[in-house]
Each structure stands twice: as structure tokens, then as C-alpha cells.
Scaffold this active site. Structure first.
Site, PDB file in Angstrom:
ATOM      1  CD  GLU A  54      -2.905  -0.718  -2.646  1.00  0.00           C
ATOM      2  OE1 GLU A  54      -3.243   0.340  -3.300  1.00  0.00           O
ATOM      3  OE2 GLU A  54      -3.126  -0.621  -1.607  1.00  0.00           O
ATOM      4  CB  CYS A 110      -0.969   0.092   1.165  1.00  0.00           C
ATOM      5  SG  CYS A 110      -1.685   1.665   1.639  1.00  0.00           S
TER       6      CYS A 110
HETATM    7  C1  NSP Z   1      -6.234   1.782  -1.414  1.00  0.00           C
HETATM    8  C2  NSP Z   1      -5.075   2.461  -0.909  1.00  0.00           C
HETATM    9  N1  NSP Z   1      -3.773   2.026  -0.846  1.00  0.00           N
HETATM   10  C3  NSP Z   1      -2.716   2.785  -0.710  1.00  0.00           C
HETATM   11  C4  NSP Z   1      -2.809   4.185  -0.116  1.00  0.00           C
HETATM   12  C5  NSP Z   1      -1.655   4.898   0.267  1.00  0.00           C
HETATM   13  N2  NSP Z   1      -1.479   4.771   1.737  1.00  0.00           N
HETATM   14  C6  NSP Z   1      -4.172   4.730  -0.108  1.00  0.00           C
HETATM   15  N3  NSP Z   1      -4.379   5.645   0.491  1.00  0.00           N
HETATM   16  N4  NSP Z   1      -5.265   3.735  -0.402  1.00  0.00           N
END
Ligand code: NSP
Length: 220
Positions: A208, A136
Site C-alpha cells: 500500500e 487494502c
Molecule cells: C492500491 C489500493 N489499495 C486499496 C484500495 C481500497 N480498496 C484501493 N482502491 N487501491
């Protein structure tokens, strides 16, 4: 010889490449993404980030090393009061209050992703926590950097703030600290442990990709 983080990065490359090429990500970069799609993403991501912060907090519970606890507590603060400031700024621009966000139901894929990270982290130790949050943090740092390189992208009147937030030196260095901690925690681990970590990292990378796709299709 590759470090653990380099091996994880390499293993997830096919999925990350799809993330970089996804129309949602490209649309942020060239400004063509509709506000409707971004609004949908913003609300889901706001909910996502509270659970994501909870995963870091679990890491504090699981760790016995004060330095690791300090780094993770700083990360919790970075998420709740740094990264989410970008979201709050967009919510203000779009006339959305926090109360309104909490009336939104998290989508199936959102719940699947956060529940996966929380389950892996609850069942495992500090290494599982780190690896489940790493895809992430790292993939967004890379997406921010790539998008910021496109001429004019960081100055876009609407999406520029998102791009500069994730391309910022602060975001980059907090991600780098997580990469280095992962290497430290897993240095010299067995091949069996590494494979378990790779499975988690690749699975989170797939989540993701799913998150971009879900937001592109407004799938609630
Ligand atoms: C789903 C998602 N993945 C990662 C990030 C980055 N922290 C986020 N804001 N949102």
C-alpha cells in the site's frame, strides 16, 4: 486480550503511519496534489481494483460457508459497482474512457502487489484470502476517515469526492464486515498460523505504501 484483527492492526502501525504521512495522501487531504499525479494513480488503481475483486472471488471459490460466500459476493459487487463508480466519475471529469484505461500498462509495483495477493490466496485457504485483502480495505477506510476530519477537505471541488467515498458509512461498514469475518475465521488459531497471517498483512501494508510512493513519483 487483543483480537486477531487488533494484533494485525498493531503490527502494521509503523507502515500505516508512513501511509498517513505520505505526501500523496496529504496532498489529497489539503488539495495540493497535482492532477497529473492523481490521474496516474486513478488509472493504475482502476486496473488494480479488477484484480482486487478477483481475490474476493477466489474467496468465494475457497469458502464452504454460504454466509461467507454471500458477504464476499457482496464485496465483489461493492468494488465493481460501488468503489469503482468513484473512479468512473473521475475518469469522466478527466475525459478518460474505459478503453483508454485498458491501453495503460499496469506498473511494476501494481503487478507485484496484485500478483502477491492472488498467489497467497491461490496457495492458501479462506483466511489467507481475507488477510491479503484486509490491509487494502482497512487502510483506505482509515485514510478516508482521517482526511474527512480536516476542515473543508470533504468539500474540496476535486478531491472531495474521493474523500467522501472512502469516508462513507457504506465503505466503513463493508470494511467492518471484513474485519469481523477475519476475527471469526482466525479465532483460536495457533501462533504459527497467526505469524503467517501477520506476514501477509504487513506485506500488503508495505505494498500500500509503495502504491502511494509509485503514484507520487509517476513510476510506471
Ligand atoms: C492500491 C489500493 N489499495 C486499496 C484500495 C481500497 N480498496 C484501493 N482502491 N487501491
Amino acid at each position: 486480550m487483543l483480537t486477531i484483527s487488533e494484533r494485525l492492526y498493531k503490527a502494521a502501525q509503523p507502515v500505516w503511519k508512513e501511509c498517513h504521512e505520505h505526501p500523496f495522501v496529504k496532498g489529497i487531504g489539503d488539495g495540493s496534489l497535482t492532477i497529473e499525479q492523481f490521474r496516474f494513480y486513478l488509472l493504475q488503481d482502476y486496473l488494480y481494483l479488477y484484480d482486487y475483486a478477483r481475490v474476493f472471488a477466489l474467496g468465494i471459490v475457497k469458502s464452504k460457508d454460504p454466509k461467507v460466500m454471500q458477504l464476499l459476493s457482496k464485496s465483489v459487487d461493492n468494488i465493481l459497482n460501488g468503489e469503482m463508480k468513484i473512479h468512473r466519475s473521475y475518469m469522466e471529469r478527466l475525459g478518460i474512457t474505459e478503453d483508454q484505461v485498458f491501453q495503460v500498462k499496469p506498473s511494476l509495483k501494481n503487478v507485484a502487489y496484485t500478483n502477491y495477493m492472488l498467489a497467497v490466496s491461490h496457495a492458501g485457504g479462506i483466511a489467507e484470502v481475507l488477510v491479503s485483502i484486509l490491509a487494502c480495505s482497512w487502510s483506505y477506510a482509515e485514510i478516508g476517515q482521517v482526511l474527512a476530519q480536516a476542515p473543508g477537505a470533504a468539500d474540496h471541488t476535486f478531491y472531495g469526492e474521493w474523500i467522501t467515498g472512502y469516508a462513507s458509512p457504506e465503505y466503513h461498514s463493508s470494511n467492518q464486515a471484513l474485519v469481523e469475518l477475519t476475527d471469526k475465521l482466525l479465532e483460536g488459531c495457533s501462533e504459527e498460523t497467526y505469524q503467517r497471517m501477520e506476514d501477509i498483512f504487513v506485506m500488503c501494508s508495505r505494498f500500500e505504501l509503495d502504491f502511494w510512493e509509485m503514484s507520487w513519483r509517476l513510476e510506471s
